[in-house]
Design a protein around this motif. Sequence first.
Motif, PDB file in Angstrom:
ATOM      1  N   ARG A   1       1.329  -7.502   7.112  1.00  0.00           N
ATOM      2  CA  ARG A   1       2.027  -6.277   6.701  1.00  0.00           C
ATOM      3  C   ARG A   1       3.151  -6.593   5.702  1.00  0.00           C
ATOM      4  O   ARG A   1       3.300  -5.924   4.675  1.00  0.00           O
TER       5      ARG A   1
ATOM      6  N   VAL B   1       0.967  -0.499   0.917  1.00  0.00           N
ATOM      7  CA  VAL B   1       1.225  -0.124   2.302  1.00  0.00           C
ATOM      8  C   VAL B   1      -0.040  -0.420   3.096  1.00  0.00           C
ATOM      9  O   VAL B   1      -1.143   0.038   2.734  1.00  0.00           O
TER      10      VAL B   1
ATOM     11  N   ARG C   1      -2.015   0.120   6.478  1.00  0.00           N
ATOM     12  CA  ARG C   1      -2.055   1.031   7.619  1.00  0.00           C
ATOM     13  C   ARG C   1      -3.299   0.731   8.461  1.00  0.00           C
ATOM     14  O   ARG C   1      -4.339   0.316   7.945  1.00  0.00           O
TER      15      ARG C   1
ATOM     16  N   GLN D   1      -6.013   2.265  11.456  1.00  0.00           N
ATOM     17  CA  GLN D   1      -6.587   3.433  12.123  1.00  0.00           C
ATOM     18  C   GLN D   1      -7.587   2.916  13.164  1.00  0.00           C
ATOM     19  O   GLN D   1      -8.736   2.607  12.823  1.00  0.00           O
TER      20      GLN D   1
ATOM     21  N   ASP E   1      -2.046   2.364  -0.925  1.00  0.00           N
ATOM     22  CA  ASP E   1      -2.174   2.013   0.494  1.00  0.00           C
ATOM     23  C   ASP E   1      -3.537   1.377   0.751  1.00  0.00           C
ATOM     24  O   ASP E   1      -4.524   1.666   0.070  1.00  0.00           O
TER      25      ASP E   1
ATOM     26  N   VAL F   1      -6.083   0.794   3.992  1.00  0.00           N
ATOM     27  CA  VAL F   1      -6.329   1.297   5.344  1.00  0.00           C
ATOM     28  C   VAL F   1      -7.392   0.426   6.012  1.00  0.00           C
ATOM     29  O   VAL F   1      -8.498   0.251   5.470  1.00  0.00           O
TER      30      VAL F   1
END
Length: 679
Positions: free
Chosen positions: A536, A545, A547, A549, A589, A591
Amino acid sequence: MRRFGHLSHLPSALALLVPLLAVAVLGGLELSRQSAQVADAVQQQAATFLASARLHFEERVRGTAEDALHRASLRSPRLVAETLAAVASDEGVLDLFCLDGQGQLVHPRTAMPRESALPFLSPTTSDEIRLAEALLALGGHAELQRAQVLLQRFALRRPAAVAERARAAFRLGSVLRQTGDLVAAERAYLEARLLAAQSDASPIGVELLTRVAVAEMQARPDTLLDLARGICENEWFAVPDELAGAVLARILAELPEEAGADVRNLRSLEGARRTARRYAHEYQRFAAAAVERAVADDPPEPIVRVIGSGPDCALLALRRTTDAEQSVAGRTLRWLGLRLDLPCLVNETMDAFLSPQPVGFRLEVLDGDGASILDGASGSPVAAEVPTVAGLVLRAVPVDPDAALRDERAAVRNRVLILAALLALALGGGFLLVRSVGRETELADLKMIFVSRMSHELKTPLALIKMYGETLALGRAKDAAQTQAFGGIVAREADRLNDQIQRILSFAQQLSGTLRYTPEKVDLAEAVEDVIAEYRDHVHRSGCVLRAQIDESVRAVHAMVDPHALHLALSSLIDNAVKYTPKTQVPRDVVVALRREGDVGTITVRDHGIGIPDKERQRVFDPFYRASNAGEIRGAGLGLGQVQHFAEAHHGQVSVAAAPGGGTVVTLRLPLALDGDRP
């Protein structure tokens, strides 16, 4: 310039094409020469085929006949019974026969009748006999008395012929038997027998009929049984089959029930007797002369002869009788012979040659007249033929008589096609050579680029480690917090350096086939979270960024994978997503999603980067390959290839697709561990 570098090897490719073209031309010339030898080769194949067939034929056919001949033997004087036993013991045996020293047929014996065997069917000049026989046919009491008077009167007429008087005495015995005067009937039968023996012109069969009649009147079943055996053993050979069969049927009907076994045996013997007598007539017409000439030389070895023609021909095999056989069956028997079913024998022993052979021939067997002994002769042109044992001829017949013409046409066509194929092969070989050389050149260029890129990849973390290490060593940190920060940078860059080195080592092991994984039960959610937590800050410093999920259905779900290899695969996917997302991109970002699809855990890494051209999405898994739109972005082209190797080694798969709105989605699918799976 790299794409056209392989053209420098064009002279080498052309140097290879020249010999290939020469081979094509020489190949065409060689095919032309070989086509001229086709006819000779066919003849040689036919001759070889026939030589093998002849050797097999003479060994098997003659050997089988001689084996059957040696198995047959005469153990009793009842030759019909011996014939029946020989036929039953060997499937191919049709008849057994015996000859004397001059080749004359001793068994089975037969004689052509001089007159009708039934006296009442022979012509007669006597009105009294004709009238008496007519009265006997009516069967009334008065008619019998009148017939008796007529026959007694005729029997006393001395000028009458002996044959007519024997006929009258036999009919008189029949009349007296029907009227109940058995003593007188027996005297009449005896008179008929004596008269029949006085002249060769007497009716044949009178003695047999009178013997049967007397035995019936005296109720002597043993005598009737002996007479029946004599008929079945052909002792009454001078009596035609019609009369012998009728008398035997009458005797068998008169025998008591307890003689059932004897009756069945006699019926079998009667069938053998009739067959033997029919064969005796055929032997006299077709084989007697040839066999007499063969035995005249008294050869010590068995004699084999073919008689008949076409499918009806048979094989005769003869040998000398032994002293034991002569003592049992009679000293006049000098030769024992068998008649064998030749078509059956050939079918059994030559089956491998009668069916079409791989060489293109099948065998036909012909007798001395040129007729095939097997049904279904083809009538095809003959390739070759050769004589063999017993006057038979073996013939090699092409399976397809038109094949030679078709082969010649096909040879011309094939020469053209093969010449064209050789030319095409030469051109194709040159093209592949040029292409291969180009690919090798391109691969060498990629390796050089790889070395350059990897040097740059390794140089950056080393430079940072050196710089911050020297800063710490010289004590130039302002405070403890800065010292800790510099130490963290050194540790992270060392980890990056270690990851790069590990990827290079894994790639080398992958190429050599020595890369081994150590699967364990790994919680996928925890593994994904650990990688995200570790990367991170690094991703944040790059302006992106990171992220996560993670679907709740995947919590506490495990997969059997190598944890370290999974960490490297995920870190490689995240690193690629960060590198290929431009700093000007909004949003920036990355993901990482984890969800469950049945028994499969699916990990996706999505970015908003430059993406991968559609035509190159499969090639990005190749070693050293980088997409054409990668530009000056750092990278060695190893990451996705190693991820694919990891997925396939763990029975999973990896795929690349375009992300909606731009960017790339990399999907890693891994099978989930079952409850019973063990690490």
